[in-house]
Design a protein around this motif. Structure first.
Motif, short mmCIF file in Angstrom:
data_model
loop_
_atom_site.label_atom_id
_atom_site.label_comp_id
_atom_site.label_asym_id
_atom_site.label_seq_id
_atom_site.Cartn_x
_atom_site.Cartn_y
_atom_site.Cartn_z
N LYS A 16 1.32 -0.65 -0.20
CA LYS A 16 0.36 0.09 -0.12
C LYS A 16 0.58 1.07 -0.06
O LYS A 16 0.17 2.28 -0.39
N HIS A 17 2.34 0.75 0.08
CA HIS A 17 2.95 2.48 0.53
C HIS A 17 4.15 2.56 -0.55
O HIS A 17 4.95 2.59 -0.50
N GLY A 18 3.35 1.98 -1.55
CA GLY A 18 4.90 1.64 -3.10
C GLY A 18 5.54 0.86 -3.32
O GLY A 18 6.52 1.37 -4.12
N ASN A 19 5.61 -0.30 -1.85
CA ASN A 19 6.76 -1.46 -2.86
C ASN A 19 6.12 -2.40 -3.01
O ASN A 19 4.57 -2.81 -3.19
N GLN A 20 7.01 -2.10 -4.51
CA GLN A 20 6.07 -3.53 -5.56
C GLN A 20 7.49 -4.79 -5.76
O GLN A 20 7.39 -4.79 -6.49
N ILE A 21 8.14 -4.45 -4.47
CA ILE A 21 9.45 -6.03 -4.82
C ILE A 21 9.05 -6.74 -3.66
O ILE A 21 9.00 -6.81 -2.52
N CYS A 22 9.86 -8.10 -4.32
CA CYS A 22 9.53 -9.11 -3.25
C CYS A 22 10.09 -8.93 -2.00
O CYS A 22 11.47 -8.91 -2.36
N PRO A 23 9.90 -8.63 -0.47
CA PRO A 23 10.66 -8.76 0.61
C PRO A 23 11.82 -10.29 0.45
O PRO A 23 13.14 -10.03 1.67
N VAL A 24 11.04 -11.09 -0.04
CA VAL A 24 12.13 -12.75 -0.08
C VAL A 24 13.34 -12.65 -1.49
O VAL A 24 14.50 -12.78 -0.95
N CYS A 25 13.14 -12.11 -2.23
CA CYS A 25 13.53 -12.54 -3.73
C CYS A 25 14.17 -11.71 -3.84
O CYS A 25 14.76 -11.09 -4.95
N ARG A 26 13.47 -10.56 -3.91
CA ARG A 26 13.48 -9.06 -4.33
C ARG A 26 13.45 -8.82 -6.09
O ARG A 26 13.50 -8.12 -6.34
N ALA A 27 12.66 -9.97 -6.21
CA ALA A 27 11.77 -9.66 -7.64
C ALA A 27 10.89 -8.59 -7.71
O ALA A 27 10.06 -8.15 -6.51
N THR A 28 10.92 -7.98 -8.92
CA THR A 28 10.02 -6.46 -8.90
C THR A 28 8.81 -7.65 -8.97
O THR A 28 8.33 -8.17 -10.32
N TRP A 29 7.51 -7.13 -8.78
CA TRP A 29 5.69 -7.29 -9.40
C TRP A 29 5.19 -6.82 -10.07
O TRP A 29 4.91 -5.42 -10.02
N LYS A 30 4.69 -6.85 -11.03
CA LYS A 30 3.67 -6.43 -11.71
C LYS A 30 2.58 -6.39 -11.48
O LYS A 30 1.39 -5.48 -11.60
N GLU A 31 1.95 -7.16 -10.10
CA GLU A 31 0.49 -7.75 -10.00
C GLU A 31 0.69 -7.29 -8.63
O GLU A 31 1.54 -8.01 -8.46
N ILE A 32 0.13 -6.60 -7.64
CA ILE A 32 0.35 -6.42 -6.25
C ILE A 32 -1.06 -6.43 -5.87
O ILE A 32 -2.51 -5.91 -5.88
N PRO A 33 -1.18 -6.82 -4.43
CA PRO A 33 -2.58 -6.97 -3.59
C PRO A 33 -3.07 -5.64 -3.51
O PRO A 33 -2.30 -4.58 -3.06
N PHE A 34 -4.06 -5.69 -3.04
CA PHE A 34 -4.73 -4.17 -2.76
C PHE A 34 -6.17 -4.65 -1.44
O PHE A 34 -6.80 -5.60 -1.80
N LEU A 35 -5.95 -3.66 -0.20
CA LEU A 35 -6.91 -4.20 0.40
C LEU A 35 -7.74 -3.19 0.77
O LEU A 35 -7.57 -1.81 0.95
N ALA A 36 -8.98 -3.57 0.41
CA ALA A 36 -10.48 -2.62 0.96
C ALA A 36 -10.45 -1.77 1.70
O ALA A 36 -9.90 -2.79 3.41
N PRO A 37 -10.54 -0.44 1.99
CA PRO A 37 -10.86 -0.18 3.45
C PRO A 37 -11.83 -1.14 4.39
O PRO A 37 -12.86 -1.57 3.88
N SER A 38 -12.15 -0.72 5.50
CA SER A 38 -13.09 -0.99 6.18
C SER A 38 -13.68 -0.13 6.75
O SER A 38 -13.62 0.74 6.71
N LEU A 39 -14.79 -0.49 6.92
CA LEU A 39 -16.10 0.44 7.36
C LEU A 39 -16.20 0.43 8.79
O LEU A 39 -16.54 -0.91 9.62
N ASP A 40 -16.40 2.09 9.46
CA ASP A 40 -16.71 1.52 10.75
C ASP A 40 -18.12 1.25 10.99
O ASP A 40 -19.23 2.73 10.47
#
Length: 730
Positions: A119-143
Motif C-alpha cells: 500500500k505504501h508503494g513497495n512492489q518488490i518481493c521481501p524475499v527474492c527482491r523480484a519486481t511484481w507487476k501485480e500487487i494485492p489491494f486491501l479495501a478499507p473497512s467500514l466503521d
C-alpha cells in the motif's frame, strides 16, 4: 548457526541488514534506552554520532555478525519459507481464517501482511527482491456505527523493538566539507546566523517570469473584492439596526491555475507542480517530536511525511529541522533544498530515534531562534510543529502547580507578543493521536496566527502535511489590510465579525479595519459588518459603505491599493417582500455553526456533555430552516455533517477525551481563520468536511495520496526490522 542465519535471511529478505549482538553485555546502553536499533544509523559511519540523536555516544554497526547466542528462531518458524510469512514470521496454514497471497515469484505471504506493505508503494518481493507487476489491494473497512470508512493505511507492528524505517536516498553527490560537518554532532552556535544565503539572481528571474506569465495569460493578478447587502432595499421611513453587509475577498490564482482556466483542454499532467511554478520562496522550520511515545509506527510515518515535505520544496526554498524530546536540537541550519540539500536533510531525518520526554517549549524556542537569527529572509516564513504528547516540562512538569495551565508559556516571547517589529511567524500545529494535548496545540497555533490540525489516523500524517505545504507554497498576497468606511452621515458601524483576525474601529464608529495578512492562491475570506441604517426620506438610494484594500505582492514586492464598489441599497416608500441575500445567509450560517461549536466545547469542558450535544442539535435545527439550506447549499450540508460528527464525538467522556476535544478545536481553528485544517477524515476526497481547501492544497494532496501507488519522484519507504537489544519477556 549457519543454517539459522540462512533461515533468518530468507525470512527477512536477503538484502536486509540487521545487527545481532555477540553477547548481551555488548549492547550499548544508549541503544538499550531507546529500545531498538535504527536502520537509518547505517547512513552514517558506524562510530560517528547520529544527527538528531540526543545521546552523543557512538552507534552500533548494522552489519550482521555471526554468533552462537545472537539469533534464535522459534521451532515453528524453522520450516520452509514457503510455509512462513516473511513479514509477520508466523506459519501460514490454509483454513485458519487468513487469506494467503502467492506472488508471481512463487513466494507466499498472509494477504493482510503483504497488502499493508505494498500500500505504501513497495512492489518488490521481501524475499527474492523480484519486481511484481501485480500487487494485492486491501479495501478499507467500514466503521459500522458511523457508516464511514475509517482505516489506517499502515498496518505495521507497534512493537518498538521490531519497527524502524529507512528511506532510499538520492545518489550521493560530492558536497563540500561544510555540508558534511553540519550533520555531525557538533556544538550548536550561540546565534543561528549560519543560514545559507539567498539566490538573488534566481529571485529576480522568478519576478520576471511571474510578470511574463501574467502578460501571456492576459490575466491581472489582483485581489477580487465583492460586497453583498443583507437586503437590497429598506423602506425610506424605516430604520434598521444590525443590517449586515458581507465583504468577500478572493486572492488571485497562480499562473498555472490561470492558464488551466483559460485553456480547459490542457492536460493537468503537462502542468508543472506547485514547487516549480513562479511563486514566493519559503523559509520553513519543522519542529518535530521524537520522544519515547513516538517510537515505532509513529516515527516511521513522521519520517515518511518529512520526506514528502523535503521533496516538495524547490531549490529556492530553505528548510531547517528541530527535533525535540527531553531537550531540543537543530539537525541542520536553514539551507536550500537543492539535490545535495535534500539528500542531507533526508539523511538527518532518517537518523532520528525516539527517546526521552516531551519538551515542546524548548523545541519552539529553537525553531523561533532559527527564524529570528537568520541573516536573510525569504518572502514567506512558517513553522510546522508536530507532537503526539503533552509537554512534561513547561506546562505539566513536576514543578508546575495545579493552577490552570499557562499555554502561552510554550511560545517564545518573540512569537506570542512584544517581539521584533515585523516578526510574524505562524506556527501550524499538528496533534498526533489520542494522547496529545489538543488545548495547548490549539493555543500555540491561535496565538501565532497558524492553524491546528488533528491527525487521528496514523496513515494520514503525510496528507495533513501535504495540505499545509500546498498552501505555504502558493502565497500570493501578503500584509493584506481591509478598510471600510461609512458614507451616509447618519450611519455608524455595529459589530465586526472577523473570526481570529485582528479588527478595530475608530472612535467615531464610522471606519473599521481588519488585518488579514497572507492569502494563498484562490483563497477566499468573508467578513460580516453590522450597520445601523437610519431613516432616509430624501433619496431613493442610500450609500452605505466604501471598501478598500492594501496589500503587497510577495514576488514583486509592489504594494497595491484597491477600491471596491460602493455598497448601496434602494429606499422605496413601501418595500415588497424582503428576500435575504443567499451569500449573506451562507456566511451567517457558518458563524452560527462556529459559535455553537465554541459553546458546546465550553459545556463539554465543564463536564456537561449532554448540554454540549443539545447546543449542537439546536444549531442544526436552525441551519435546516435557513434559506440557503432549503436551496440545497453545499456549505450548509457540510456544516451539518461537521456538527453531527462533533455530537458523536461527545457521546461520552472517554470518546471526548480521546478525539472529541481535538476534533472540535481543529474545527474552530479552521473556521476562525477560514483556512483548511486536517481533522478526522477531512483529507479524504469523499468527506464533506473539506472547507477552505484551495486548488494548490488539493494538488499537493493528490501528489501525496498517489505516492501509495509508487512515484519516481519520491521513492517509497519500505518498512525494515531490527532486532531488540535484549530478549523481550514473553
Amino acid at each position: 548457526m549457519g543454517s539459522k542465519w540462512r533461515r533468518a535471511k530468507l525470512a527477512f529478505g536477503s538484502k536486509l541488514c540487521v545487527y545481532v549482538p555477540r553477547t548481551l553485555e555488548e549492547v550499548s546502553p544508549s541503544l538499550d534506552a531507546a529500545g531498538r536499533f535504527s536502520d537509518a544509523a547505517s547512513l552514517s559511519p558506524s562510530l560517528s554520532p547520529v544527527p538528531g540523536n540526543l545521546d552523543p555516544r557512538p552507534t552500533m554497526p548494522t552489519t550482521p555478525i555471526p554468533s552462537s547466542s545472537g539469533l534464535r528462531l522459534p521451532k515453528n518458524r524453522s520450516r520452509s519459507s514457503k510455509k512462513t510469512c516473511a513479514i509477520c514470521l508466523t506459519t501460514m496454514i490454509p483454513g485458519q481464517g487468513h487469506a494467503i497471497f502467492t506472488a508471481e515469484c512463487s513466494h507466499a505471504f498472509h494477504f493482510h501482511c503483504i497488502a499493508s506493505n505494498v500500500k505504501h508503494g513497495n512492489q518488490i518481493c521481501p524475499v527474492c527482491r523480484a519486481t511484481w507487476k501485480e500487487i494485492p489491494f486491501l479495501a478499507p473497512s467500514l466503521d459500522l456505527p458511523h457508516r464511514r470508512a475509517r482505516f489506517n493505511p499502515v498496518d505495521w507492528p507497534h512493537d518498538d523493538a521490531w519497527m524502524t524505517i529507512l528511506r532510499p536516498l538520492p545518489p550521493p553527490q560530492p558536497v563540500s566539507n561544510r555540508h558534511r560537518t553540519s550533520l555531525c554532532q557538533v556544538p550548536e552556535p550561540v546565534v543561528f546566523n549560519d543560514d545559507e544565503p539567498l539566490d538573488h539572481q534566481h529571485n529576480i528571474a522568478q519576478r520576471s517570469s511571474s510578470i511574463k506569465d501574467a502578460a501571456e495569460n492576459n490575466s491581472v493578478s489582483t485581489l477580487e473584492i465583492k460586497t453583498y447587502p443583507e437586503f437590497s432595499a429598506v423602506p425610506r421611513l424605516t430604520s434598521r439596526d444590525g443590517f449586515t453587509v458581507l465583504i468577500h475577498l478572493k486572492a488571485p490564482a497562480t499562473s498555472t491555475s490561470t492558464s488551466t482556466r483559460q485553456n480547459p483542454g490542457r492536460s493537468q499532467s503537462n502542468l508543472p507542480p506547485i514547487s516549480q511554478t513562479s511563486r514566493a520562496a519559503v523559509d520553513l522550520v519543522t519542529v518535530i517530536d521524537i520522544s519515547g511515545s513516538m517510537a515505532g509506527t509513529k516515527l516511521a510515518l513522521l519520517k515518511r511525511a518529512m520526506g514528502f515535505v523535503i521533496q516538495s520544496l524547490s531549490p529556492c526554498d530553505r528548510l531547517s529541522v528541530i527535533a525535540f524530546s527531553s531537550t531540543a536540537r537543530r539537525l541542520f541550519s536553514l539551507r536550500h533544498m537543492t539535490d545535495a540539500g535534500r539528500q542531507q536533510a533526508l539523511q538527518a531525518v532518517n537518523s532520528l530515534i525516539s527517546i526521552g520526554g516531551t519538551n515542546i517549549a524548548e523545541g519552539l524556542r529553537k525553531g523561533a531562534k532559527v527564524m529570528k537569527d537568520r541573516r536573510e529572509k525569504n518572502p514567506v516564513s512558517s513553522i510546522i510543529l508536530l507532537s503526539d504528547g503533552q509537554d512534561t516540562y513547561t506546562v505539566n512538569g513536576p514543578r508546575v502547580s495545579n493552577r490552570r495551565p499557562d499555554y502561552q508559556s510554550l511560545l517564545p516571547f518573540s512569537i506570542h507578543g512584544g517581539g521584533s517589529p515585523g516578526f510574524n511567524i505562524p506556527v501550524h500545529a499538528f496533534g498526533f493521536g489520542a494522547d496529545h494535548d489538543a488545548a495547548s496545540m490549539h493555543s500555540i497555533s491561535e496565538t501565532s496566527g497558524g492553524t491546528f490540525s488533528f491527525i487521528e489516523a496514523e496513515g494520514v500524517i503525510q496528507d495533513a502535511f501535504a495540505q499545509c505545504i500546498g498552501g505555504l507554497l502558493s502565497v500570493v498576497v501578503q500584509d493584506l489590510q481591509v478598510e471600510f468606511q461609512c458614507l451616509h452621515p447618519g450611519l455608524c458601524l455595529g459589530s465586526l465579525k472577523a473570526g481570529s483576525y485582528r479588527s478595530s474601529m475608530k472612535n467615531d464608529a464610522r471606519t473599521g479595519f481588519i488585518d488579514v495578512g497572507d492569502l494563498y492562491a484562490d483563497e477566499e475570506r468573508d467578513f460580516l459588518v453590522s450597520l445601523n441604517v437610519p431613516v432616509d426620506s430624501s433619496s431613493n438610494e442610500t450609500s452605505l459603505l466604501k471598501v478598500q484594500c492594501v496589500y503587497k505582492d510577495p514576488l514583486t514586492k509592489e504594494t497595491t491599493n484597491l477600491e471596491g464598489k460602493v455598497v448601496r441599497i434602494q429606499r422605496p416608500e413601501i418595500a415588497g417582500q424582503q428576500v435575504v441575500s443567499m451569500e449573506v445567509d451562507r456566511q451567517q450560517n457558518r458563524l452560527r455553526a462556529a459559535d455553537a461549536m465554541a459553546e458546546a466545547r465550553a459545556s463539554a469542558e465543564r463536564g456537561d456533555l449532554a448540554g454540549a450535544v443539545s447546543v449542537l442539535e439546536s444549531c442544526r435545527k436552525v441551519l435546516s430552516k435557513t434559506v440557503s439550506a432549503q436551496a440545497g447549499d453545499r456549505l450548509c450540508f457540510a456544516l451539518d455533517a461537521e456538527l453531527r460528527e462533533m455530537q458523536e464525538r461527545m457521546a461520552n467522556r472517554r470518546v471526548y477525551e480521546a478525539s472529541g476535544r481535538a476534533y472540535v478545536l481543529s474545527g474552530l481553528s479552521s473556521h476562525s481563520w477560514q483556512r483548511a485544517t486536517a481533522r478526522g477524515d477531512s483529507t479524504d476526497s469523499t468527506s464533506l468536511v473539506q472547507a477552505y481547501q484551495t486548488p494548490s492544497m488539493v494538488e499537493m494532496l493528490t501528489q501525496s495520496q498517489t505516492l501509495f501507488l509508487g512515484s519516481p519522484s519520491l521513492p517509497p519507504v519500505r518498512p525494515a526490522r531490527s532486532f531488540p537489544a535484549q530478549p523481550q519477556p514473553r
